[in-house]
Design a protein around this motif. Structure first.
Motif, PDB file in Angstrom:
ATOM      1  N   UNK A 103       0.837  -1.210   0.000  1.00 42.96           N
ATOM      2  CA  UNK A 103       0.000   0.000   0.000  1.00 42.96           C
ATOM      3  C   UNK A 103       0.867   1.253   0.000  1.00 42.96           C
ATOM      4  N   UNK A 104       1.917   1.220   0.830  1.00 38.23           N
ATOM      5  CA  UNK A 104       2.825   2.371   0.922  1.00 38.23           C
ATOM      6  C   UNK A 104       3.518   2.613  -0.420  1.00 38.23           C
ATOM      7  N   UNK A 105       3.853   1.532  -1.117  1.00 35.95           N
ATOM      8  CA  UNK A 105       4.548   1.657  -2.406  1.00 35.95           C
ATOM      9  C   UNK A 105       3.679   2.409  -3.409  1.00 35.95           C
ATOM     10  N   UNK A 106       2.377   2.062  -3.471  1.00 34.00           N
ATOM     11  CA  UNK A 106       1.488   2.728  -4.430  1.00 34.00           C
ATOM     12  C   UNK A 106       1.154   4.147  -3.968  1.00 34.00           C
ATOM     13  N   UNK A 107       1.050   4.303  -2.652  1.00 35.00           N
ATOM     14  CA  UNK A 107       0.740   5.644  -2.120  1.00 35.00           C
ATOM     15  C   UNK A 107       1.884   6.617  -2.402  1.00 35.00           C
ATOM     16  N   UNK A 108       3.120   6.168  -2.095  1.00 35.13           N
ATOM     17  CA  UNK A 108       4.291   7.052  -2.238  1.00 35.13           C
ATOM     18  C   UNK A 108       4.981   6.900  -3.595  1.00 35.13           C
ATOM     19  N   UNK A 109       4.431   6.032  -4.440  1.00 35.96           N
ATOM     20  CA  UNK A 109       5.044   5.747  -5.756  1.00 35.96           C
ATOM     21  C   UNK A 109       6.518   5.413  -5.598  1.00 35.96           C
ATOM     22  N   UNK A 110       6.770   4.449  -4.727  1.00 35.40           N
ATOM     23  CA  UNK A 110       8.145   4.085  -4.379  1.00 35.40           C
ATOM     24  C   UNK A 110       8.270   2.550  -4.347  1.00 35.40           C
ATOM     25  N   UNK A 111       9.002   2.005  -5.304  1.00 32.58           N
ATOM     26  CA  UNK A 111       9.081   0.538  -5.422  1.00 32.58           C
ATOM     27  C   UNK A 111       9.951  -0.097  -4.325  1.00 32.58           C
TER      28      UNK A 111
END
Lengths: 241, 189
Positions: A103-111
């Motif tokens: 979820x954090x990856x999609x929220x912050x656009x960070x793979x």
């Protein structure tokens, strides 16, 4: 007439105290009751399995002691599936943690969050699909070798179960449409960007065709098969420009 | 040159040493196994990682969770996952009931909440729909310690739920894991 007011106030205060205190007390009773139930079941299980090392007369039950010692020494029930199930709380915890990272990856656009999720759950295809799609979504020119590798590893991790294959295909379709839509929305790009790099184009339409075919195999729906054929035809557009 | 012979005293000391050392080694081994030292050192993969590492079935987990909540289990402190069992055509439903996170069984269970949770997870509509072949339930106390874990195959759970076997026979067929230290502490005044 002030006295009745004081009395009313006092009664109200007592009621509030009783109510709040009562709630806490009730909650405490409920929790104790839960735990007592669990402990009682545990005791019954110990007795039923013959694992109580102390007999009613206080003597040692050697059979039970031997069973306990064997279990303690091997750390196993003797059945790997049962062992896995008894430690599945670790998996539930890891799944939850990995979901939070995804979820954090999609929220912050960070793979990088997905790197962590994959490290924690290396055999879970979901985070490989997520990382591949997110890389394509956020980078103008993603590392397509890495993207394709993620998709291929995800494919290799997929099991034979019908439900799992449907979920895999549906997730893949959702993500590829999301990537396609995102590319189309980029200013001064749209299809031009998608077509600029033939590998991106092939990844999107090739994957969409693959997932639609997989879905058709599981559901038997003709519409899924037709969509797959359409995406395969779209692959012809994928040329470096 | 003749090898030096061990005297009676030497042999006695050696036997005494072995007798004293054996329990120490055994206890050390048990502690190492129980604290999962071989897994931590990477000498062997934990069975749950080996068999339950695949992608969880999120839809099935949501359906099972809804069934438990409808039965009165609190949503707070309840974590659930449905995991495909490697090499099998069924999944494991694993539920963690964590009292330290606010979980309570509510009005469900009729005084036998753990077995009731096994029964609900193993015999509900979702269990059939999502091919649940085994259920595991874990209870964490207010301190966050895993007090009790129980697991049973759904065939056995169905036999119990339909009254084909007694509660005692059901308990005999279940496998479990207890935190003896925590239970002992609970039992002490």
């Amino acid at each position: 007439m002030t006295r009745p007011r004081w009395v009313t106030l006092l009664v109200a205060l007592v009621l509030v105290a009783l109510f709040t205190g009562g709630c806490e007390f009730l909650e405490l009773m409920l929790e104790e009751s839960d735990q007592a139930q669990v402990e009682e079941t545990a005791n019954d299980w110990v007795e039923a399995k013959g694992l109580n090392p102390v007999n009613e007369d206080g003597s040692v039950d050697t059979d039970a002691a031997a069973k306990i010692a064997k279990r303690a020494a091997t750390g196993s029930t003797g059945d790997p599936e049962e062992d896995a199930a008894l430690n599945s709380d670790n998996v539930v915890r890891d799944v939850r943690q990995a979901e939070e990272w995804a979820e954090a990856a999609f929220r912050d656009r960070d793979t990088r969050y997905l790197d962590q999720a994959i490290a924690l759950r290396p055999n879970d295809w979901a985070y490989r699909l997520d990382r591949g799609a997110l890389n394509m979504h956020i980078h103008f020119a993603p590392d397509m070798e890495q993207v394709e590798k993620d998709f291929q590893v995800a494919d290799s991790l997929l099991g034979p179960g019908r439900a799992e294959r449907i979920q895999f295909a549906e997730k893949g379709i959702r993500q590829m449409l999301w990537v396609q839509e995102a590319l189309a929305k980029k200013p001064d790009s749209g299809a031009a960007v998608l077509w600029k790099d033939a590998r991106q184009c092939r990844a999107v339409f090739g994957r969409l065709a693959l997932y639609q075919d997989m879905l058709a195999d599981q559901t038997g729906r003709e519409s899924d098969r037709q969509m797959a054929a359409q995406y395969r035809a779209d692959l012809d557009q994928c040329r470096d420009q | 040159m003749e090898p030096r012979r061990r005297g009676c005293c030497g042999t006695g000391c050696m036997i005494l040493g072995i007798v004293l050392l054996a329990p120490v080694l055994f206890i050390g081994w048990v502690v190492a196994v129980q604290t999962r030292v071989p897994e931590r050192l990477g000498l062997r993969q934990p069975p749950e990682v080996r068999l339950l590492g695949g992608a969880p079935d999120r839809e099935a987990a949501a359906a099972l969770r809804a069934e438990l909540e409808a039965a009165g289990f609190s949503a707070e402190g309840m974590n659930l996952a449905v995991l495909p069992v490697k090499g099998k055509d069924y999944s494991l439903a694993a539920a963690v009931f964590d009292a330290s996170q606010g979980f309570h069984f509510g009005s469900s269970g009729g005084g036998d909440a753990m077995l009731d949770s096994l029964r609900r997870l193993g015999t509900g509509e979702a269990a059939t729909q999502y091919h649940i072949g085994r259920v595991a339930v874990h209870y964490y106390d207010e301190e966050g310690r895993n007090l009790v874990s129980l697991t049973a195959p759904t065939d056995l759970i169905r036999s119990y739920a339909s009254g084909q076997i007694t509660r005692d026979a059901f308990l005999q067929g279940i496998e479990g894991q207890l935190d003896l230290k925590a239970l002992f502490e609970e039992a002490m005044p």
